[in-house]
Design a protein around this motif. Structure first.
Motif, PDB file in Angstrom:
ATOM      1  N   GLY A  68      35.286  25.050  -0.393  1.00 48.39           N
ATOM      2  CA  GLY A  68      36.679  25.013  -0.795  1.00 48.39           C
ATOM      3  C   GLY A  68      37.461  23.817  -0.293  1.00 48.39           C
ATOM      4  O   GLY A  68      38.417  23.382  -0.948  1.00 48.39           O
ATOM      5  N   TRP A  69      37.043  23.239   0.850  1.00 48.09           N
ATOM      6  CA  TRP A  69      37.847  22.172   1.443  1.00 48.09           C
ATOM      7  C   TRP A  69      37.090  20.865   1.710  1.00 48.09           C
ATOM      8  O   TRP A  69      37.729  19.843   1.919  1.00 48.09           O
ATOM      9  CB  TRP A  69      38.453  22.650   2.761  1.00 48.09           C
ATOM     10  N   LEU A  70      35.783  20.885   1.690  1.00 43.22           N
ATOM     11  CA  LEU A  70      35.034  19.685   2.064  1.00 43.22           C
ATOM     12  C   LEU A  70      34.255  19.074   0.906  1.00 43.22           C
ATOM     13  O   LEU A  70      34.202  17.848   0.787  1.00 43.22           O
ATOM     14  CB  LEU A  70      34.072  20.006   3.217  1.00 43.22           C
ATOM     15  N   LEU A  71      33.611  19.875   0.092  1.00 45.35           N
ATOM     16  CA  LEU A  71      32.761  19.353  -0.975  1.00 45.35           C
ATOM     17  C   LEU A  71      33.611  18.914  -2.157  1.00 45.35           C
ATOM     18  O   LEU A  71      34.454  19.670  -2.640  1.00 45.35           O
ATOM     19  CB  LEU A  71      31.743  20.403  -1.419  1.00 45.35           C
ATOM     20  N   ARG A  72      33.365  17.681  -2.641  1.00 41.60           N
ATOM     21  CA  ARG A  72      34.119  17.128  -3.761  1.00 41.60           C
ATOM     22  C   ARG A  72      33.336  17.132  -5.068  1.00 41.60           C
ATOM     23  O   ARG A  72      33.916  17.223  -6.138  1.00 41.60           O
ATOM     24  CB  ARG A  72      34.560  15.691  -3.431  1.00 41.60           C
ATOM     25  N   GLU A  73      32.027  16.997  -4.999  1.00 45.14           N
ATOM     26  CA  GLU A  73      31.218  16.946  -6.208  1.00 45.14           C
ATOM     27  C   GLU A  73      30.974  18.357  -6.746  1.00 45.14           C
ATOM     28  O   GLU A  73      30.759  19.306  -5.986  1.00 45.14           O
ATOM     29  CB  GLU A  73      29.880  16.256  -5.935  1.00 45.14           C
ATOM     30  N   THR A  78      28.719  23.865  -6.624  1.00 41.08           N
ATOM     31  CA  THR A  78      28.004  24.919  -7.340  1.00 41.08           C
ATOM     32  C   THR A  78      26.857  25.472  -6.508  1.00 41.08           C
ATOM     33  O   THR A  78      26.657  26.690  -6.427  1.00 41.08           O
ATOM     34  CB  THR A  78      27.471  24.371  -8.669  1.00 41.08           C
ATOM     35  N   ARG A  79      26.108  24.574  -5.881  1.00 44.18           N
ATOM     36  CA  ARG A  79      24.998  25.026  -5.036  1.00 44.18           C
ATOM     37  C   ARG A  79      25.515  25.804  -3.834  1.00 44.18           C
ATOM     38  O   ARG A  79      24.946  26.825  -3.454  1.00 44.18           O
ATOM     39  CB  ARG A  79      24.179  23.816  -4.592  1.00 44.18           C
ATOM     40  N   ALA A  80      26.596  25.341  -3.228  1.00 46.15           N
ATOM     41  CA  ALA A  80      27.151  26.034  -2.062  1.00 46.15           C
ATOM     42  C   ALA A  80      27.646  27.428  -2.428  1.00 46.15           C
ATOM     43  O   ALA A  80      27.401  28.400  -1.699  1.00 46.15           O
ATOM     44  CB  ALA A  80      28.281  25.200  -1.463  1.00 46.15           C
ATOM     45  N   LEU A  81      28.318  27.560  -3.567  1.00 48.40           N
ATOM     46  CA  LEU A  81      28.802  28.874  -3.977  1.00 48.40           C
ATOM     47  C   LEU A  81      27.655  29.801  -4.381  1.00 48.40           C
ATOM     48  O   LEU A  81      27.778  31.023  -4.261  1.00 48.40           O
ATOM     49  CB  LEU A  81      29.792  28.724  -5.131  1.00 48.40           C
ATOM     50  N   GLY A  82      26.556  29.237  -4.860  1.00 48.77           N
ATOM     51  CA  GLY A  82      25.384  30.067  -5.104  1.00 48.77           C
ATOM     52  C   GLY A  82      24.835  30.668  -3.823  1.00 48.77           C
ATOM     53  O   GLY A  82      24.475  31.851  -3.764  1.00 48.77           O
ATOM     54  N   ILE A  83      24.784  29.842  -2.777  1.00 45.31           N
ATOM     55  CA  ILE A  83      24.346  30.356  -1.465  1.00 45.31           C
ATOM     56  C   ILE A  83      25.325  31.393  -0.938  1.00 45.31           C
ATOM     57  O   ILE A  83      24.936  32.425  -0.370  1.00 45.31           O
ATOM     58  CB  ILE A  83      24.183  29.184  -0.482  1.00 45.31           C
TER      59      ILE A  83
END
Length: 308
Positions: A68-73, A78-83
């Protein structure tokens, strides 16, 4: 490293942590049994379920904060929210198991006994039962929201919901009848939030960092380089002008087409050279000048050597 290999690498660590939790619970209980014995399943399963629930909740919270606050791409988020969605689902199952084991320990009814669950409503009406029920419900809501999209605002909403899961866990970590209950629960909530953001965030960042080189290598294999895109048209035009064009990948039909073009050009040049020679040897006005004899101008230069 693929997610399957990562999970296999974490299994020994999870087994060690679960064993330590069981040993700590047995050491804290001692031989003085205040409540009825709920059996080995509840006695061993309660600390294991609590350990897995805390680890999965930490991964959910940290991954949501990072997404929500660090990843820009978009691909990394998408991969982070999958995890995060997978960790939230694991938290829901672990919190549900912890609720069942806590009920068994509190009522002294072994898991799977005929009377197991007969007075579950009475247990859920207590303060402990309410907060134990809020945990899996909040985790289920977190899982639902995590799979709805990949935007940064949605990831922040997941972080807020995972904070509710941590709050419900903090409310069950200390006796409510103690005078220091509020201080203990507030301190535990701060620790759960801090450890969750730190541990889960590092795990998600490591997963995103390991996936980036594979995407770059796959993209480099599939797409041509900038030098190829800039140099290929000029090289192909030069090859066509020389009559020696071949497909960059060396396709057989392209090579046959180039060979036929060279043979046709050679036949036309040979006919033109023979016509020019016959026109030069015949006396002027004796016969009509053959077609194409004076095609190359006053110099009489033949381009037959240029196609070679």
């Amino acid at each position: 490293m693929t997610p399957r290999r990562t999970l296999l690498a974490l299994l020994p660590a999870l087994a060690v942590l679960s064993l330590l939790a069981v040993l700590a619970a047995d050491a804290a209980g001692g031989d003085n049994l205040v409540l009825l014995d709920a059996g080995p399943v509840a006695r061993i399963g309660a600390p294991v379920a609590a350990t897995l629930a805390d680890l999965a909740a930490a991964l959910t919270l940290g991954g949501a904060v990072v997404a929500g606050w660090l990843l820009r791409e978009e691909a990394d988020r998408t991969r982070a929210l999958g995890i995060v969605a997978g960790a939230a689902a694991a938290t829901t199952l672990a919190r549900g198991a912890s609720l069942a084991f806590s009920y068994a320990i509190a009522t002294g009814r072994p898991v799977g006994s005929p009377r197991f669950g007969s007075d579950l409503g009475v247990f859920l009406a207590t303060e402990l039962g309410v907060w134990l029920l809020c945990g899996p419900l909040a985790a289920a809501a977190t899982t639902t929201v995590a799979v709805l999209g990949t935007s940064a605002s949605l990831a922040r909403a997941v972080a807020v919901l995972s904070s509710v899961v941590a709050f419900s866990a903090a409310m069950t970590g200390h006796a409510a009848g103690d005078e220091t209950h509020e201080i203990a629960t507030s301190t535990m909530l701060v620790h759960l939030l801090a450890v969750g953001i730190w541990l889960g965030g590092l795990a998600v960042l490591a997963g995103a960092h390991r996936s980036r080189p594979r995407r770059r290598a796959r993209r480099a294999r599939l797409l041509p380089s900038r030098a190829d895109l800039l140099d290929r048209p000029g090289a192909e035009r030069g090859a066509r002008a020389r009559g020696a064009y071949e497909h960059p990948r060396g396709a057989p039909h392209q090579r046959v087409r180039a060979d036929r073009a060279r043979q046709g050009r050679g036949a036309r040049c040979s006919w033109a050279c023979s016509a020019r020679s016959s026109a030069a040897s015949s006396p002027p006005g004796s016969a009509r000048t053959p077609r194409g004899a004076g095609r190359w101008g006053p110099t009489g230069a033949s381009p037959c050597s240029s196609w070679r």
